[in-house]
Design an enzyme around this catalytic site. Structure first.
Site, PDB file in Angstrom:
ATOM      1  N   SER A  58       0.831  -1.203   0.000  1.00 41.37           N
ATOM      2  CA  SER A  58       0.000   0.000   0.000  1.00 41.37           C
ATOM      3  C   SER A  58       0.868   1.257   0.000  1.00 41.37           C
ATOM      4  CB  SER A  58      -0.906   0.011   1.234  1.00 41.37           C
ATOM      5  OG  SER A  58      -1.470   1.300   1.343  1.00 41.37           O
ATOM      6  N   HIS A  64      -1.140  -1.143  -4.387  1.00 34.14           N
ATOM      7  CA  HIS A  64      -2.431  -0.862  -3.740  1.00 34.14           C
ATOM      8  C   HIS A  64      -2.519   0.640  -3.474  1.00 34.14           C
ATOM      9  CE1 HIS A  64      -6.020  -1.925  -1.402  1.00 34.14           C
ATOM     10  NE2 HIS A  64      -5.625  -1.006  -0.517  1.00 34.14           N
ATOM     11  N   ASP A  84      -4.711   3.680  -1.984  1.00 36.89           N
ATOM     12  CA  ASP A  84      -5.783   3.994  -1.034  1.00 36.89           C
ATOM     13  C   ASP A  84      -6.277   5.422  -1.211  1.00 36.89           C
ATOM     14  OD1 ASP A  84      -6.120   1.626   0.627  1.00 36.89           O
ATOM     15  OD2 ASP A  84      -4.046   1.966   1.254  1.00 36.89           O
ATOM     16  N   MET A 123      -8.868   8.267  -0.099  1.00 41.18           N
ATOM     17  CA  MET A 123      -9.739   8.616   1.042  1.00 41.18           C
ATOM     18  C   MET A 123     -10.224  10.049   0.895  1.00 41.18           C
ATOM     19  SD  MET A 123      -7.441   7.154   4.134  1.00 41.18           S
ATOM     20  CE  MET A 123      -6.707   5.512   4.067  1.00 41.18           C
ATOM     21  N   HIS A 174      -8.325   1.252  -4.318  1.00 37.88           N
ATOM     22  CA  HIS A 174      -9.309   1.055  -3.241  1.00 37.88           C
ATOM     23  C   HIS A 174      -9.944   2.402  -2.928  1.00 37.88           C
ATOM     24  CE1 HIS A 174      -9.676  -0.043   1.365  1.00 37.88           C
ATOM     25  NE2 HIS A 174     -10.849   0.165   0.798  1.00 37.88           N
ATOM     26  N   MET A 224     -12.114   4.671  -0.919  1.00 40.19           N
ATOM     27  CA  MET A 224     -12.801   4.888   0.364  1.00 40.19           C
ATOM     28  C   MET A 224     -13.449   6.259   0.288  1.00 40.19           C
ATOM     29  SD  MET A 224      -9.839   3.312   2.784  1.00 40.19           S
ATOM     30  CE  MET A 224      -8.624   3.373   1.473  1.00 40.19           C
ATOM     31  N   MET A 240     -11.874  -5.800   4.796  1.00 38.51           N
ATOM     32  CA  MET A 240     -11.082  -4.919   5.657  1.00 38.51           C
ATOM     33  C   MET A 240     -10.828  -5.632   6.979  1.00 38.51           C
ATOM     34  SD  MET A 240     -10.423  -2.260   3.891  1.00 38.51           S
ATOM     35  CE  MET A 240      -9.404  -1.567   5.196  1.00 38.51           C
ATOM     36  N   ASP A 280      -6.981  -6.466   3.769  1.00 41.14           N
ATOM     37  CA  ASP A 280      -6.330  -5.157   3.895  1.00 41.14           C
ATOM     38  C   ASP A 280      -6.373  -4.670   5.338  1.00 41.14           C
ATOM     39  OD1 ASP A 280      -5.329  -2.636   3.424  1.00 41.14           O
ATOM     40  OD2 ASP A 280      -7.013  -1.970   2.178  1.00 41.14           O
TER      41      ASP A 280
HETATM   42  C1  DX5 Z   1      -6.599   1.453   5.425  1.00 43.29           C
HETATM   43  C2  DX5 Z   1      -6.075   1.170   4.042  1.00 43.29           C
HETATM   44  C3  DX5 Z   1      -4.981   0.178   4.001  1.00 43.29           C
HETATM   45  C4  DX5 Z   1      -3.748   0.588   4.747  1.00 43.29           C
HETATM   46  C5  DX5 Z   1      -3.146  -0.651   5.322  1.00 43.29           C
HETATM   47  O1  DX5 Z   1      -7.741   2.237   5.329  1.00 43.29           O
HETATM   48  O2  DX5 Z   1      -7.113   0.686   3.204  1.00 43.29           O
HETATM   49  O3  DX5 Z   1      -4.668  -0.204   2.670  1.00 43.29           O
HETATM   50  O4  DX5 Z   1      -2.801   1.235   3.932  1.00 43.29           O
HETATM   51  O5  DX5 Z   1      -2.099  -0.287   6.147  1.00 43.29           O
HETATM   52  P1  DX5 Z   1      -1.374  -1.291   7.124  1.00 43.29           P
HETATM   53  O6  DX5 Z   1      -0.833  -2.417   6.301  1.00 43.29           O
HETATM   54  O7  DX5 Z   1      -0.312  -0.436   7.739  1.00 43.29           O
HETATM   55  O8  DX5 Z   1      -2.403  -1.760   8.123  1.00 43.29           O
HETATM   56 ZN    ZN Z   2      -6.601  -0.247   1.174  1.00 38.03          ZN
END
Ligand code: DX5
Ligand code: ZN
Length: 215
Positions: free
Chosen positions: A7, A32, A34, A36, A65, A67, A136, A174
């Site tokens: 990620s 990956h 993320d 947000m 991903h 969010m 998740m 994840d």
């Molecule tokens: C959280 C993200 C993850 C995050 C995981 O909302 O979707 O992808 O980066 O991070 P770690 O591996 O540090 O838990």
């Molecule tokens: Zn993620």
């Protein structure tokens, strides 16, 4: 051997090219990404231009991903930015059948993400349309959180649903993935592991990726 998706959220944003080159050289399979929005989750990360910038250097598929609320507004933009696979949250999509079709129409593989409290059973009538389901194993929004143990049972529930419906859906996990949670996830039936802080906080990320890959 699981698919490994480091990620980017945990990487050094001031050196994205260098981080992308590290992932290219490693045994990782996907990037990956993320995204947000500060509304669906209590944090803001990055969006379309940063995804585009990573794509310029990435030699492996982008697993995006989302969010965000109303993800259907941005599917085409993320596809154009270089997404290969787009996952949207079940909790953010009242018309998720339509949203998955829109992702495929845009030329990407499509998946659904479930928050920790959302049961696998909600997928009963949509699993046949999912190239992947992302479970998740922490509450979405931040890297570096503690793994939620109930996830192992959810992987098994999802594995049974996939077998029952005879689909080719991949199972991705994840949050809080490391060598010990990763090993148990693979044993439970996970196909793909996302790892953020475990990879990027390590002094030798390439080595850690190869250890995750051999689980
Ligand atoms: C959280 C993200 C993850 C995050 C995981 O909302 O979707 O992808 O980066 O991070 P770690 O591996 O540090 O838990
Ligand atoms: Zn993620």
């Amino acid at each position: 051997m699981p698919i490994i998706a480091p990620s980017i959220l945990a990487s050094d944003f001031a050196n994205l090219q260098k981080e992308a080159e590290m992932i290219n050289q490693s045994q990782a399979d996907w990037f990956h990404i993320d995204v947000m929005d500060g509304v669906f989750v209590p944090n803001i990360s990055f969006g379309i231009p940063v995804t585009e910038a990573i794509k310029k250097h990435a030699k492996k598929p982008l697993d995006v991903h989302l969010m965000i609320v109303n993800p259907e507004k941005y599917i085409e933009d993320f596809a154009k930015a270089g997404a290969d696979l787009i996952t949207v949250h079940w909790e953010a999509c009242p018309h998720i059948h339509r949203t998955l079709a829109q992702i495929k129409e845009a030329g990407c593989k499509a998946g659904i993400v479930l928050n920790p409290a959302t049961p696998v059973a909600v997928l009963k009538d949509i699993i046949q349309d999912c190239d992947m389901v992302l479970l998740m194993s922490v509450n979405p929004g931040f890297g570096g959180q503690k793994f939620i143990e109930n996830t192992y049972q959810k992987v098994k529930d999802l594995k049974s649903l996939i077998a029952e419906k005879n689909t080719e859906t991949l199972i991705e996990i994840d949050g809080g993935v490391n060598l010990s949670t990763g090993a148990k996830l693979v044993e439970a039936g996970a196909d793909a592991l996302v790892a953020g802080s475990f990879v990027f906080n390590h002094e030798n990320p390439i080595q850690i990726i190869s250890e995750l890959k051999s689980l």
